[in-house]
Write a protein that holds these residues in place. Structure first.
Motif, PDB file in Angstrom:
ATOM      1  N   MET B   1       1.423   0.142   7.875  1.00 21.54           N
ATOM      2  CA  MET B   1       0.114  -0.362   8.272  1.00 21.54           C
ATOM      3  C   MET B   1      -0.733   0.754   8.879  1.00 21.54           C
ATOM      4  N   LEU B   2      -0.063   1.554   9.734  1.00 22.27           N
ATOM      5  CA  LEU B   2      -0.797   2.660  10.350  1.00 22.27           C
ATOM      6  C   LEU B   2      -1.217   3.660   9.288  1.00 22.27           C
ATOM      7  N   TRP B   3      -0.303   3.867   8.332  1.00 24.14           N
ATOM      8  CA  TRP B   3      -0.622   4.791   7.249  1.00 24.14           C
ATOM      9  C   TRP B   3      -1.874   4.290   6.526  1.00 24.14           C
ATOM     10  N   HIS B   4      -1.870   2.983   6.271  1.00 28.79           N
ATOM     11  CA  HIS B   4      -3.006   2.392   5.583  1.00 28.79           C
ATOM     12  C   HIS B   4      -4.286   2.589   6.388  1.00 28.79           C
ATOM     13  N   ILE B  36     -14.404  -1.289   8.964  1.00 30.09           N
ATOM     14  CA  ILE B  36     -14.021  -0.977   7.591  1.00 30.09           C
ATOM     15  C   ILE B  36     -12.508  -1.035   7.392  1.00 30.09           C
ATOM     16  N   ARG B  37     -11.801  -0.264   8.212  1.00 28.55           N
ATOM     17  CA  ARG B  37     -10.374  -0.114   7.911  1.00 28.55           C
ATOM     18  C   ARG B  37      -9.546  -1.325   8.308  1.00 28.55           C
ATOM     19  N   LEU B  38      -9.794  -1.870   9.494  1.00 33.60           N
ATOM     20  CA  LEU B  38      -8.985  -3.021   9.915  1.00 33.60           C
ATOM     21  C   LEU B  38      -9.154  -4.215   8.983  1.00 33.60           C
ATOM     22  N   PRO B  39     -10.396  -4.579   8.642  1.00 36.50           N
ATOM     23  CA  PRO B  39     -10.528  -5.700   7.698  1.00 36.50           C
ATOM     24  C   PRO B  39      -9.802  -5.426   6.393  1.00 36.50           C
ATOM     25  N   ARG B  40      -9.887  -4.188   5.937  1.00 34.35           N
ATOM     26  CA  ARG B  40      -9.252  -3.852   4.664  1.00 34.35           C
ATOM     27  C   ARG B  40      -7.733  -3.999   4.760  1.00 34.35           C
ATOM     28  N   MET B  41      -7.208  -3.542   5.906  1.00 30.70           N
ATOM     29  CA  MET B  41      -5.761  -3.640   6.056  1.00 30.70           C
ATOM     30  C   MET B  41      -5.310  -5.104   6.165  1.00 30.70           C
ATOM     31  N   VAL B  42      -6.016  -5.838   7.006  1.00 26.29           N
ATOM     32  CA  VAL B  42      -5.660  -7.254   7.187  1.00 26.29           C
ATOM     33  C   VAL B  42      -5.715  -7.982   5.851  1.00 26.29           C
ATOM     34  N   LEU B  43      -6.743  -7.653   5.087  1.00 28.93           N
ATOM     35  CA  LEU B  43      -6.920  -8.292   3.795  1.00 28.93           C
ATOM     36  C   LEU B  43      -5.783  -7.947   2.840  1.00 28.93           C
ATOM     37  N   ALA B  44      -5.422  -6.650   2.827  1.00 31.15           N
ATOM     38  CA  ALA B  44      -4.336  -6.244   1.934  1.00 31.15           C
ATOM     39  C   ALA B  44      -3.056  -6.985   2.300  1.00 31.15           C
ATOM     40  N   ALA B 263       6.535 -13.166   0.203  1.00 26.92           N
ATOM     41  CA  ALA B 263       5.301 -12.940   0.951  1.00 26.92           C
ATOM     42  C   ALA B 263       5.364 -11.584   1.650  1.00 26.92           C
ATOM     43  N   LEU B 264       6.500 -11.296   2.283  1.00 27.28           N
ATOM     44  CA  LEU B 264       6.636 -10.026   2.998  1.00 27.28           C
ATOM     45  C   LEU B 264       6.563  -8.846   2.049  1.00 27.28           C
ATOM     46  N   VAL B 265       7.343  -8.928   0.974  1.00 30.19           N
ATOM     47  CA  VAL B 265       7.338  -7.815   0.018  1.00 30.19           C
ATOM     48  C   VAL B 265       5.957  -7.685  -0.633  1.00 30.19           C
ATOM     49  N   GLY B 266       5.316  -8.825  -0.881  1.00 28.49           N
ATOM     50  CA  GLY B 266       3.970  -8.803  -1.446  1.00 28.49           C
ATOM     51  C   GLY B 266       3.008  -8.045  -0.537  1.00 28.49           C
ATOM     52  N   SER B 267       3.105  -8.313   0.761  1.00 24.94           N
ATOM     53  CA  SER B 267       2.261  -7.608   1.718  1.00 24.94           C
ATOM     54  C   SER B 267       2.491  -6.112   1.664  1.00 24.94           C
ATOM     55  N   GLY B 268       3.766  -5.749   1.721  1.00 26.15           N
ATOM     56  CA  GLY B 268       4.109  -4.332   1.714  1.00 26.15           C
ATOM     57  C   GLY B 268       3.621  -3.656   0.445  1.00 26.15           C
ATOM     58  N   PHE B 269       3.850  -4.324  -0.672  1.00 31.44           N
ATOM     59  CA  PHE B 269       3.440  -3.777  -1.957  1.00 31.44           C
ATOM     60  C   PHE B 269       1.926  -3.582  -2.003  1.00 31.44           C
ATOM     61  N   MET B 270       1.211  -4.565  -1.500  1.00 32.20           N
ATOM     62  CA  MET B 270      -0.246  -4.496  -1.549  1.00 32.20           C
ATOM     63  C   MET B 270      -0.777  -3.371  -0.671  1.00 32.20           C
ATOM     64  N   LEU B 272       0.809  -0.641   0.103  1.00 30.34           N
ATOM     65  CA  LEU B 272       1.147   0.605  -0.573  1.00 30.34           C
ATOM     66  C   LEU B 272       0.190   0.856  -1.734  1.00 30.34           C
ATOM     67  N   ALA B 273      -0.049  -0.173  -2.516  1.00 30.40           N
ATOM     68  CA  ALA B 273      -0.934  -0.020  -3.665  1.00 30.40           C
ATOM     69  C   ALA B 273      -2.337   0.366  -3.203  1.00 30.40           C
ATOM     70  N   ASP B 274      -2.770  -0.246  -2.111  1.00 31.68           N
ATOM     71  CA  ASP B 274      -4.119   0.062  -1.638  1.00 31.68           C
ATOM     72  C   ASP B 274      -4.198   1.475  -1.053  1.00 31.68           C
ATOM     73  N   ILE B 275      -3.083   1.936  -0.491  1.00 31.06           N
ATOM     74  CA  ILE B 275      -3.038   3.324  -0.028  1.00 31.06           C
ATOM     75  C   ILE B 275      -3.153   4.267  -1.223  1.00 31.06           C
ATOM     76  N   LEU B 276      -2.359   3.993  -2.253  1.00 31.63           N
ATOM     77  CA  LEU B 276      -2.357   4.852  -3.434  1.00 31.63           C
ATOM     78  C   LEU B 276      -3.736   4.894  -4.079  1.00 31.63           C
ATOM     79  N   VAL B 277      -4.360   3.728  -4.154  1.00 29.91           N
ATOM     80  CA  VAL B 277      -5.689   3.664  -4.752  1.00 29.91           C
ATOM     81  C   VAL B 277      -6.646   4.585  -4.007  1.00 29.91           C
TER      82      VAL B 277
END
Lengths: 257, 312
Positions: B1-4, B36-44, B263-270, B272-277
């Protein structure tokens, strides 16, 4: 086992697209009774089971449990009293045998589903009874039809319901396990429970059940002790077969056309 | 999350920004973080969880590993509902119109699939129903685009459809989050029913579950959560298909355990994907929905390949 409620059908009927699948059925299943339901394919045996389990919403007449209408009983409470095993269906996911049998405890469990000591004991015992303990870790999609049947029977026993409705529980079993399961059902009824079992094997029905219900075209055409019900005339008119009776067995011998 | 949180188009000192946010000062870094960043993270996190959860729930409900909100058209119908409310300008009338549009669309799609495919665990009829529902949603969205007032509005809708967490405000998050939470709760409440359902509908009923009520609860849950997710993030496909599939062996295939873990893995995956993007962003923004589709498409093909034996 505490007092076992009796399951009562009064003028039960069911029509589906103007075809009468169950026709004015009066039946009682009481304490300590093991009843076989027999009849040709399409006679309405499975429909009767489903009606008695309360699975047919638009059924006519009344099905009651100790005077209370089935539909008035809380569904969770009903599940503790009546256990049902439909004809064999595949399990949707490759669950382990252990987990599958544990599903039989669902009516007794809360939302968290913590298995307490009693639950575990009951599950272990049910698995021993149905002879599937050695399969515990196997996944259900690797089992043979007979093994899966036994797993489902263990699941049925794990619910500890006093009334058992089973649709062809021994159809897929080898002779050894056919006898085994019928004996288990017999014991269940000797302990005061009751069971109604759809089956095709007339000899097995005559041997283990005190009472046989014969169905044809959605109606009951015979109901009583095997010796009385399994007459040559009735079997001829219901099944269209002639039977041989060596040593108390009832063996279909030839077709009557 | 912090990375994100630490990733974005401008460099900020995350620690200082967090401190700033905490103490309420209005430095640029703190503002970026908050708006910007917090909403994006929460959303992901939330959308990933909801998609993983809904995928798991639909697969268990339909007893079919190919069910996924995106694949069978639920997401597209949710998008359609949202597009319609955007298109007619209803979305501007009240804050709840957009998510409600999305949820109504999602509910329609789930009902349509039920009606078309029934509840047998027949992969073919499910996919056919999904294709039909998806095609209908696609054509209706195309119709809306066709008649859109100006090219700008059109590209707006198209970009939004592609699916992304970029530039979502605190308001957007606040609008969708309650529905996602309520919907997810409804799904989670039926976890034991989904276990019982693996033995078939009649057995599940005989074990003490009211089929109609439980089904309705899951459908409403999926519609609420996916509808809300899609209306705030656009269309992010395949997460609901891939995640439960990967998680299932880890929970011994038990539907009840699959829900929360997906749900948990989905969160983590999302996340990560949003970081990569964001890491690989080169000028033109790479949409998250595009990436998940690029990963999920081949996965779906592989899944069909593996399951094909059961259809012939």
């Amino acid at each position: 086992m505490s007092k076992v409620p009796s399951l009562l059908c009064r003028q039960v009927g069911w029509r589906k697209s103007s075809k009468s699948l169950l026709d004015n059925i009066d039946l009682t299943l009481t304490e300590s009774e093991l009843v076989a339901v027999i009849g040709p394919n399409g006679a309405g045996k499975s429909s009767l089971m489903r009606a008695m389990m309360g699975l047919i919403p638009d059924v006519q007449g009344s099905v009651s449990l100790d005077g209370r209408e089935l539909s008035d009983i809380d569904i969770k409470e009903r599940a503790k009293l009546v256990a049902y095993m439909p004809q064999q269906q595949p399990v949707a996911w490759p669950l382990s045998v252990q987990h599958t049998v544990e599903l039989g405890r669902l009516p007794h469990q809360g939302f968290r589903r913590r298995l307490n000591g009693c639950d575990e004991e009951v599950v272990t015992e049910a698995m021993q009874m149905a002879d599937v303990t050695h399969l515990a870790e196997r996944s259900v999609d690797t089992l043979s039809g007979g093994e899966l049947s036994r797993v489902m029977i263990a699941r049925l026993f794990a619910g500890r319901a006093p009334i058992i409705l089973a649709d062809e529980p021994i159809a897929a079993l080898d002779p050894y396990h056919q006898l085994h399961i019928m004996e288990l059902l017999q014991q269940h009824c000797q302990r005061g429970g009751s069971a109604m079992v759809v089956m095709h094997d007339l000899t097995m029905a005559a041997r283990f059940c005190q009472r046989i219900v014969v169905m044809q075209n959605g109606g009951v055409v015979g109901d009583g002790p095997p010796a009385q019900v399994l007459s040559d005339e009735l079997l001829a008119s219901v099944y269209g077969v002639k039977v041989a009776r060596p040593d108390g067995m009832v063996i279909p011998q030839s077709r009557l056309d | 999350m912090l990375w994100h949180l630490s990733i974005g188009s401008s460099q900020i000192d995350l620690l200082a920004a967090l401190q700033g946010l905490w103490s309420g000062d209005e430095s640029i870094a703190a503002t970026i973080l908050r708006d910007i960043r917090l909403p994006r993270m929460v959303l992901a996190v939330a959308v990933g969880a909801v998609l993983g959860l809904s995928g798991a729930a639909m697969q268990s409900l339909l007893r079919n590993p190919l069910a996924d909100p995106g694949l069978v058209g639920v997401s597209n119908f949710a998008a359609l509902g949202a597009v319609i409310s955007l298109y007619f300008g209803w979305a501007a009338m009240a804050w709840w119109v957009l998510p409600v549009g999305g949820m109504l669309g999602a509910a329609m799609a789930v009902l349509a699939i039920f009606t078309l495919a029934g509840l047998q665990s027949n992969g073919l009829s499910l996919i056919l129903a999904g294709v039909a529902v998806n095609a209908l949603a696609g054509s209706l969205i195309a119709l809306a685009l066709n008649f859109s007032a100006n090219p700008y509005a059109m590209s707006e809708i198209v970009y939004w459809l592609l699916g992304s967490f970029a530039n979502r405000s605190v308001v957007d998050v606040a609008m969708a989050l309650p529905f996602m939470v309520v919907g997810s709760a409804a799904i989670l409440l039926s976890k034991n029913f989904l276990d019982a359902l693996s033995l078939g509908e009649e057995t599940a009923q005989s074990l003490g579950y009211d089929l109609l009520r439980q089904r309705a609860m899951i459908i409403i849950g999926v519609a609420l959560s996916v509808g809300a997710a899609v209306s705030v993030s656009g269309n992010i496909g395949f997460v609901g298909l891939v995640i439960p599939h990967l998680v299932r062996p880890l929970v011994q295939h038990r539907p009840s355990k699959l829900l929360l873990s997906s749900a948990l893995v989905g969160s983590g995956f999302m996340l990560l994907a949003d970081i990569l993007v964001q890491v690989f962003a080169t000028g033109q923004e790479l949409k998250l929905g595009v990436v998940t589709a690029l990963v999920g498409g081949p996965f779906f093909l592989w899944l069909i390949w593996r399951l094909r034996r059961s259809y012939v």
